[in-house]
Design a protein around this motif. Structure first.
Motif, PDB file in Angstrom:
ATOM      1  N   GLY A 180       0.819  -1.201   0.000  1.00 19.56           N
ATOM      2  CA  GLY A 180       0.000   0.000   0.000  1.00 19.56           C
ATOM      3  C   GLY A 180       0.852   1.249   0.000  1.00 19.56           C
ATOM      4  O   GLY A 180       2.041   1.216  -0.331  1.00 19.56           O
ATOM      5  N   ALA A 181       0.238   2.340   0.379  1.00 21.00           N
ATOM      6  CA  ALA A 181       0.924   3.631   0.426  1.00 21.00           C
ATOM      7  C   ALA A 181       0.513   4.373   1.686  1.00 21.00           C
ATOM      8  O   ALA A 181      -0.530   4.108   2.285  1.00 21.00           O
ATOM      9  N   LEU A 182       1.353   5.319   2.071  1.00 19.05           N
ATOM     10  CA  LEU A 182       1.062   6.210   3.195  1.00 19.05           C
ATOM     11  C   LEU A 182       1.034   7.629   2.668  1.00 19.05           C
ATOM     12  O   LEU A 182       1.963   8.061   1.985  1.00 19.05           O
ATOM     13  N   ALA A 183      -0.028   8.360   2.991  1.00 20.06           N
ATOM     14  CA  ALA A 183      -0.142   9.738   2.537  1.00 20.06           C
ATOM     15  C   ALA A 183      -0.403  10.657   3.719  1.00 20.06           C
ATOM     16  O   ALA A 183      -1.255  10.365   4.566  1.00 20.06           O
ATOM     17  N   THR A 184       0.346  11.747   3.799  1.00 15.60           N
ATOM     18  CA  THR A 184       0.036  12.771   4.787  1.00 15.60           C
ATOM     19  C   THR A 184      -1.197  13.545   4.322  1.00 15.60           C
ATOM     20  O   THR A 184      -1.619  13.433   3.165  1.00 15.60           O
TER      21      THR A 184
END
Length: 220
Positions: free
Chosen positions: A142-146
């Motif tokens: 997956g990804a992490l987004a601020t």
């Protein structure tokens, strides 16, 4: 079900202790509930036990030593579990090997000076969006987004999640029609997500070659 999150506290050696919070992802509230006065996000404004425990963890206290440290403590409840899930980890290891992008809705990184960065998790699994995908990995996939903040509230968080859900629906259809392979589907997801996030937010994506890549280098 809760709103599950993982919280990484920076140690003095630059590594991290990893903690769990069952409700911390709700509206990303932990960003403002974790502080030097209340390290684990509780309502206790003078949590000496929490300050002392976190200081010892920052100096290398192991997870198996925490039970004895907390035994018999008459302490208020906290939003973050005081006992860490693991210690001595790098952020790369957490993002790639410990973060479950389906079941953990958020990830928080706490510096030694209590600067808290909140990340929303975005799962790349397509088993609910494609008839041809039976199962998708959840850890490291997956990804992490601020998110942007205004007056203490996350701005555009729900909008980004809605956009990502719509993107996954399209990619799932393309997989079913044979337009995408699993590999090209993932690359398309990464590229389109980076376009949507843009330069105003930070996007971290685990990779096979490196623990994670920064799709955008702007500050949160």
């Amino acid at each position: 079900m809760g709103h599950r999150a993982l919280v990484a506290y920076e140690r003095t050696d630059g590594q991290y202790t990893l903690h769990y919070s069952h409700w911390g992802a709700a509206n990303l509230k932990l960003k403002h509930r974790i502080s030097a006065e209340s390290p684990f996000g509780g309502d206790d404004t003078d949590s000496k036990w929490a300050k002392q425990l976190l200081a010892e963890l920052a100096d290398g206290l192991e997870a198996d030593a925490v039970d004895g440290y907390l035994a018999g403590e008459d302490r208020p409840s906290s939003v973050v579990e005081p006992k860490p899930r693991a210690t001595g980890l790098t952020l790369d290891e957490i993002v790639a090997d410990h973060l479950d992008y389906l079941h953990h809705e958020a990830f928080f990184v706490v510096s030694t000076t209590f600067e808290v960065t909140a990340y929303r998790t975005l799962w790349f699994g397509l088993q609910y969006d494609s008839e041809t995908v039976e199962q998708g990995e959840t850890v490291g996939n997956g990804a992490l987004a601020t998110v942007r903040w205004y007056d203490g509230e996350p701005v555009g968080d729900g909008h980004l999640q809605g956009q990502f859900a719509a993107l996954k629906d399209v990619v799932g259809d393309m997989l079913d029609k044979g337009v995408f392979t699993p590999s090209t589907a993932r690359q398309y997801l990464k590229r389109k997500l980076a376009e949507r996030v843009g330069d105003r937010q930070e996007l971290l994506i685990p990779t096979g070659e490196l623990p994670f890549e920064k799709a955008s280098l702007s500050k949160p």
